[in-house]
Design a protein around this motif. Sequence first.
Motif, PDB file in Angstrom:
ATOM      1  N   THR A 103       0.853  -1.186   0.000  1.00 37.97           N
ATOM      2  CA  THR A 103       0.000   0.000   0.000  1.00 37.97           C
ATOM      3  C   THR A 103       0.888   1.235   0.000  1.00 37.97           C
ATOM      4  OG1 THR A 103      -1.796  -1.124   1.175  1.00 37.97           O
ATOM      5  CG2 THR A 103      -1.773   1.279   1.263  1.00 37.97           C
ATOM      6  N   ALA A 104       1.896   1.221   0.875  1.00 33.85           N
ATOM      7  CA  ALA A 104       2.845   2.336   0.929  1.00 33.85           C
ATOM      8  C   ALA A 104       3.641   2.449  -0.361  1.00 33.85           C
ATOM      9  CB  ALA A 104       3.784   2.156   2.118  1.00 33.85           C
ATOM     10  N   ALA A 105       4.093   1.311  -0.895  1.00 37.88           N
ATOM     11  CA  ALA A 105       4.870   1.343  -2.132  1.00 37.88           C
ATOM     12  C   ALA A 105       4.057   1.924  -3.280  1.00 37.88           C
ATOM     13  CB  ALA A 105       5.354  -0.058  -2.480  1.00 37.88           C
ATOM     14  N   ALA A 106       2.772   1.572  -3.341  1.00 37.74           N
ATOM     15  CA  ALA A 106       1.910   2.100  -4.402  1.00 37.74           C
ATOM     16  C   ALA A 106       1.809   3.616  -4.305  1.00 37.74           C
ATOM     17  CB  ALA A 106       0.522   1.461  -4.316  1.00 37.74           C
ATOM     18  N   VAL A 107       1.565   4.123  -3.105  1.00 41.06           N
ATOM     19  CA  VAL A 107       1.490   5.581  -2.925  1.00 41.06           C
ATOM     20  C   VAL A 107       2.832   6.222  -3.266  1.00 41.06           C
ATOM     21  CG1 VAL A 107       1.122   7.427  -1.239  1.00 41.06           C
ATOM     22  CG2 VAL A 107      -0.333   5.398  -1.196  1.00 41.06           C
ATOM     23  N   GLY A 108       3.923   5.559  -2.886  1.00 43.38           N
ATOM     24  CA  GLY A 108       5.249   6.103  -3.136  1.00 43.38           C
ATOM     25  C   GLY A 108       5.632   6.157  -4.595  1.00 43.38           C
ATOM     26  N   ILE A 109       5.010   5.329  -5.431  1.00 42.00           N
ATOM     27  CA  ILE A 109       5.270   5.369  -6.871  1.00 42.00           C
ATOM     28  C   ILE A 109       5.058   6.787  -7.410  1.00 42.00           C
ATOM     29  CG2 ILE A 109       4.354   4.615  -9.119  1.00 42.00           C
ATOM     30  CD1 ILE A 109       6.035   2.488  -7.769  1.00 42.00           C
ATOM     31  N   LEU A 110       4.103   7.494  -6.824  1.00 41.98           N
ATOM     32  CA  LEU A 110       3.756   8.838  -7.296  1.00 41.98           C
ATOM     33  C   LEU A 110       4.863   9.843  -7.019  1.00 41.98           C
ATOM     34  CD1 LEU A 110       0.098   8.808  -5.929  1.00 41.98           C
ATOM     35  CD2 LEU A 110       0.829   8.350  -8.294  1.00 41.98           C
TER      36      LEU A 110
END
Length: 327
Positions: A103-110
Amino acid sequence: MTTVLAGDIGGTNARFVLFRDGKFQTETFQVMPVGEYHDLGDAVADYLTSQNVGSPDQATFSFASTHEYCDEMALTNSKLTVSVSGLVKRFKLQRARVVNDFTAAAVGILSLSASELQEISAGVIDPLGPKAVLGPGTGLGVSGLIYTGEFWLPLQSQGGHVSMAGQNERELQVYRHMASVFGHVSAERYLSGPGTVNLYAALRSIDGLPIEYTNASEITSRAMTGECASCVETMQIFCRWLGVIAGNLAVTLGSTGGIYLAGGIVPQLGDYFLQSGFVEALQYKGRFSEFVAEMPVYLVKGGDPALYGSVTCLKNHYDGFGFTVDG
């Protein structure tokens, strides 16, 4: 000035860094082995001591767990435990939050720059289209991003535990062997560090050969040099099945915003991965092959998206994610 401690806690290593007023402090980045600790608080204490800094104002940690995120938790792929309220009390934090690692990695992609992404399959990107995010490490992380009209909403997923199935006779042999060992055969049983060992052991058993290697790094390195035929086949199947799972996720989400590969394993494979059957397997979706082929695919080369993402998840519109304790 607000100081936030961010930690991305994997099954093998924990990565810590401090953010000051939202800025990543590169000189404070540190990797620590998880196996040396039973309690996350002790690892945090050692990190702060090594950095010669006092307690931060807030802390946020991302890690994998098979359970709903709550105050007292154990990590999926290690013996580490965490008490969120205990962290708040011990380090006098204003706020502490724990969230799913991908979940954190997905947000961090941005937060990643173009230089931190490598396009491995060209396509036409919809800037506001859903994004698929996945990657193998100690486990298999799976998530995605959906734009709400105001912000990007990450998916709290346990997609690494979807069921697998073979697509040819050899793969069916591997599946049957895995089923005899594990019962339910999830994607993570294949697509992870331990999964690499599982795949290799299955192939050796099917072929009536003794097991020579029990370490994922050994198997991977011998596959890349070509000196072990079973290792080569292991990584061929690994890359192909990662493509299958990525394609499944892309079709499920309609990932016109792109497919992003993170995690600790794929970046280490370098050109070997680029020349594997990953892209072909990803795009082999029958009537929807052309649909998936139009989606760009990116490899995350750096930027530590889970660390950036876990800090972003401290914002109020992410209050429903993970578990939070305020001091």
